[in-house]
Design a protein around this motif. Structure first.
Motif, PDB file in Angstrom:
ATOM      1  N   LYS A  62      -2.946 -15.922 -53.300  1.00 17.86           N
ATOM      2  CA  LYS A  62      -3.443 -15.618 -51.942  1.00 17.86           C
ATOM      3  C   LYS A  62      -3.738 -14.122 -51.761  1.00 17.86           C
ATOM      4  CE  LYS A  62       0.330 -17.204 -50.152  1.00 17.86           C
ATOM      5  NZ  LYS A  62       1.041 -17.541 -51.410  1.00 17.86           N
ATOM      6  N   SER A  63      -2.770 -13.284 -52.155  1.00 18.91           N
ATOM      7  CA  SER A  63      -2.988 -11.837 -51.988  1.00 18.91           C
ATOM      8  C   SER A  63      -4.146 -11.381 -52.866  1.00 18.91           C
ATOM      9  CB  SER A  63      -1.724 -11.057 -52.359  1.00 18.91           C
ATOM     10  OG  SER A  63      -0.697 -11.350 -51.447  1.00 18.91           O
ATOM     11  N   THR A  64      -4.256 -11.983 -54.025  1.00 23.82           N
ATOM     12  CA  THR A  64      -5.376 -11.631 -54.912  1.00 23.82           C
ATOM     13  C   THR A  64      -6.698 -11.926 -54.213  1.00 23.82           C
ATOM     14  OG1 THR A  64      -4.021 -12.135 -56.840  1.00 23.82           O
ATOM     15  CG2 THR A  64      -6.414 -12.100 -57.166  1.00 23.82           C
ATOM     16  N   LEU A 173      -5.101  -9.760 -43.166  1.00 25.50           N
ATOM     17  CA  LEU A 173      -3.686  -9.648 -42.831  1.00 25.50           C
ATOM     18  C   LEU A 173      -2.852 -10.349 -43.906  1.00 25.50           C
ATOM     19  CD1 LEU A 173      -4.391 -10.755 -39.168  1.00 25.50           C
ATOM     20  CD2 LEU A 173      -3.609  -8.459 -39.779  1.00 25.50           C
ATOM     21  N   ASP A 174      -2.091  -9.551 -44.680  1.00 24.47           N
ATOM     22  CA  ASP A 174      -1.280 -10.149 -45.741  1.00 24.47           C
ATOM     23  C   ASP A 174       0.181 -10.182 -45.298  1.00 24.47           C
ATOM     24  OD1 ASP A 174      -0.378 -11.247 -48.068  1.00 24.47           O
ATOM     25  OD2 ASP A 174      -1.197  -9.697 -49.384  1.00 24.47           O
ATOM     26  N   GLU A 175       0.589 -11.313 -44.765  1.00 31.40           N
ATOM     27  CA  GLU A 175       1.947 -11.490 -44.232  1.00 31.40           C
ATOM     28  C   GLU A 175       2.363 -10.325 -43.335  1.00 31.40           C
ATOM     29  OE1 GLU A 175       4.894 -12.996 -46.981  1.00 31.40           O
ATOM     30  OE2 GLU A 175       3.369 -13.079 -48.529  1.00 31.40           O
ATOM     31  N   PRO A 176       1.559  -9.978 -42.350  1.00 29.79           N
ATOM     32  CA  PRO A 176       1.822  -8.749 -41.588  1.00 29.79           C
ATOM     33  C   PRO A 176       3.098  -8.818 -40.759  1.00 29.79           C
ATOM     34  CG  PRO A 176       0.150 -10.055 -40.474  1.00 29.79           C
ATOM     35  CD  PRO A 176       0.416 -10.721 -41.799  1.00 29.79           C
TER      36      PRO A 176
HETATM   37 MG   LIG Z   1       1.061 -12.331 -51.586  1.00 30.49          MG
END
Ligand SMILES: [Mg+2]
Ligand SMILES: Nc1ncnc2c1ncn2[C@@H]1O[C@H](COP(=O)(O)OP(=O)(O)OP(=O)(O)O)[C@@H](O)[C@H]1O
Length: 266
Positions: A62-64, A173-176
């Motif tokens: 996901k972050s990628t 937004l990455d797990e903000p």
């Molecule tokens: Mg991640």
């Protein structure tokens, strides 16, 4: 907490959101043992002003995917465009907010928020926007405070204001809200909805919290284990503001958990 009194005309807000197209994107990393495939043929669209959430197992990619959309690195295969133009590098129209607010400890709240305009040499002309962003996240009174004087939720609000000041067309937004306590988290979710409605940016959110995804997003995409493929897409057909006890949300939660391979027995 969020100030909606200064809301922009809706037409202006609606013009703001970027249209994102992720077409058949696959991605590999070189690792000591060879190559690691992280994304496998991902197709995803974000309409202008749309709020899309991504759910999936830890380490699935996901972050990628967010990094590729932000332009922080190129996809190994496939294409990603913003309003029809290929995304090839980071751009101030796409701002990423991470789990950790990463504020400069020696700068005041205001000076942290003003980082973007300052880097662009536009501090003077953007002064009002810095004030506006601080007001939007309810931190006007803390403008002269330093990061160590803030709570976790306040620090994350500074990070949001620092993003908003750039008038992003896409907020990534990455797990903000991942590090916040559960009460602050619920409050910040509502604030995020208000900010999104007022500002009109498109939003792409990664979260591990199924309820959060369903409370915030218009569509929730569920990914498979690595390499991430789209396993399911849930349309959250509820108006805002949403009510956490809405039976439709419970129904969608069961569906999401099932797609994540979790028996929805709780
Ligand atoms: Mg991640
Ligand atoms: N720069 C890199 N080099 C090599 N492997 C990487 C790199 N970045 C990520 N990976 C690997 O890619 C996979 C996906 O990582 P990613 O951070 O995208 O997962 P994620 O879905 O965001 O996970 P989480 O939910 O735990 O944050 C992981 O196995 C990770 O080890």
């Amino acid at each position: 907490m969020v100030d909606t009194a200064t809301a922009r005309p809706q037409a202006e807000a609606a013009r703001r959101g970027a249209q994102i197209e992720v077409r058949n994107v696959s991605h590999w990393f070189k690792v000591p043992s060879g190559v690691l495939q992280v994304l496998d043929g991902v197709d995803l669209q974000v309409a202008p002003g749309e709020f899309v959430a991504l759910l999936g197992p830890s380490g699935c990619g996901k972050s990628t995917l967010l990094r590729l959309v932000a332009g922080l690195e190129p996809a190994t295969a496939g294409e990603i465009t913003q309003d029809g133009e290929p995304i090839t590098r980071p751009d101030p129209s796409r701002i990423v907010v991470f789990q950790d607010p990463t504020l400069y400890p020696w700068r005041t709240v205001r000076d942290n928020v003003a980082l973007g305009p300052q880097a662009q040499g536009r501090l003077k002309e953007r002064k009002a926007r810095v004030d506006d962003a601080l007001r939007l996240v309810g931190l006007t009174e803390f403008a002269q405070a330093f990061p160590h004087q803030l709570s976790g939720g306040m620090a994350q609000r500074v990070a949001l204001a620092r993003a908003l000041v750039n008038d992003p067309q896409l907020l990534v937004l990455d797990e903000p809200l991942g590090k916040l306590d559960s009460l602050t988290r619920l409050q910040m979710q509502s604030e995020l909805v208000s900010l999104w409605q007022r500002e009109g940016f498109s939003a792409l959110l990664v979260t591990h919290d199924v309820e959060e995804a369903l409370f915030l997003a218009q569509r929730v995409i569920v990914f498979s284990d690595r390499p991430a493929r789209i396993a399911a897409e849930l349309k959250v057909d509820l108006p805002y503001p949403r009510h956490r006890g809405d039976p439709r949300l419970t129904e969608l939660r069961h569906q999401a958990l099932r797609h994540l391979g979790l028996d929805a027995s709780w």
